[in-house]
Design a protein around this motif. Structure first.
Motif, PDB file in Angstrom:
ATOM      1  N   SER A  25       0.942  -1.114  -0.209  1.00 16.82           N
ATOM      2  CA  SER A  25      -0.064  -0.048   0.026  1.00 16.82           C
ATOM      3  C   SER A  25       1.020   1.192   0.188  1.00 16.82           C
ATOM      4  O   SER A  25       1.891   1.022   0.260  1.00 16.82           O
ATOM      5  CB  SER A  25      -0.886  -0.150   1.155  1.00 16.82           C
ATOM      6  N   GLY A  26       0.402   2.370  -0.244  1.00 18.64           N
ATOM      7  CA  GLY A  26       1.040   3.758  -0.342  1.00 18.64           C
ATOM      8  C   GLY A  26       1.439   3.983  -1.802  1.00 18.64           C
ATOM      9  O   GLY A  26       1.673   5.122  -2.030  1.00 18.64           O
ATOM     10  N   ARG A  27       1.507   3.025  -2.520  1.00 15.68           N
ATOM     11  CA  ARG A  27       2.007   3.401  -3.917  1.00 15.68           C
ATOM     12  C   ARG A  27       1.710   2.106  -4.755  1.00 15.68           C
ATOM     13  O   ARG A  27       1.417   1.030  -4.182  1.00 15.68           O
ATOM     14  CB  ARG A  27       3.348   3.918  -4.094  1.00 15.68           C
ATOM     15  N   THR A  28       1.764   2.111  -6.042  1.00 16.61           N
ATOM     16  CA  THR A  28       1.839   1.209  -7.097  1.00 16.61           C
ATOM     17  C   THR A  28       3.011   0.501  -7.443  1.00 16.61           C
ATOM     18  O   THR A  28       3.811   1.427  -7.887  1.00 16.61           O
ATOM     19  CB  THR A  28       0.767   1.561  -8.224  1.00 16.61           C
ATOM     20  N   PHE A  29       3.033  -0.789  -7.119  1.00 12.78           N
ATOM     21  CA  PHE A  29       4.240  -1.429  -7.526  1.00 12.78           C
ATOM     22  C   PHE A  29       4.258  -2.363  -8.889  1.00 12.78           C
ATOM     23  O   PHE A  29       5.289  -2.811  -9.138  1.00 12.78           O
ATOM     24  CB  PHE A  29       4.851  -2.426  -6.395  1.00 12.78           C
ATOM     25  N   SER A  30       3.162  -2.131  -9.619  1.00 12.74           N
ATOM     26  CA  SER A  30       3.284  -3.099 -10.699  1.00 12.74           C
ATOM     27  C   SER A  30       4.337  -2.802 -11.598  1.00 12.74           C
ATOM     28  O   SER A  30       4.767  -3.615 -12.513  1.00 12.74           O
ATOM     29  CB  SER A  30       1.959  -2.621 -11.367  1.00 12.74           C
TER      30      SER A  30
END
Length: 127
Positions: A25-30
């Motif tokens: 969570s907190g940012r997108t890691f894709s």
């Protein structure tokens, strides 16, 4: 604020299976590769597995190859580690981590290459 939370650890018998999850969570890691490491008491943290951002490439430590499957669901911002045929030597705290170096896989088995880490989940395998 970036947060990685592992779950799914616990006590298992030798030969059994566990599925670990890592929720981000907190940012997108894709866009980023993610990995699993583990650390047994008195030992250094060691690489277990890694998966590329789109899930198309995976890498495994020899110690778990054939027994572990790493996967991810980018829609859920979650990574998984399915561990089968568990052995007592798999006992360790398992950590998930993110490598934001999109330009290289050099050093992928080195914990220093990963910038974000979870707090870990304990896996204990009894014989």
């Amino acid at each position: 604020q970036v947060q990685l939370v592992e779950s799914g650890g616990g006590l298992a018998q030798a030969g059994g299976s566990l599925r670990l999850s890592c929720a981000a969570s907190g940012r997108t890691f894709s866009s980023y590769s993610m990995g699993w490491f583990r650390q047994a008491p008195g030992k250094e943290r060691e690489f277990v597995a890694r998966i590329s951002g789109n899930g198309g490439s995976t890498w495994y430590a020899d110690s778990v190859k054939g027994r572990a499957t790493i996967s991810r669901d980018n829609a859920k911002n979650t990574m998984y580690l399915q561990m089968n045929s568990l052995k007592p030597e798999d006992t360790a705290v398992y950590y998930c981590a993110v490598d934001t170096r999109v330009w290289t896989t050099h050093g992928m088995t080195n914990a220093a290459s990963y910038i974000y880490w979870g707090q870990g989940t304990q896996v204990t395998v009894s014989s």
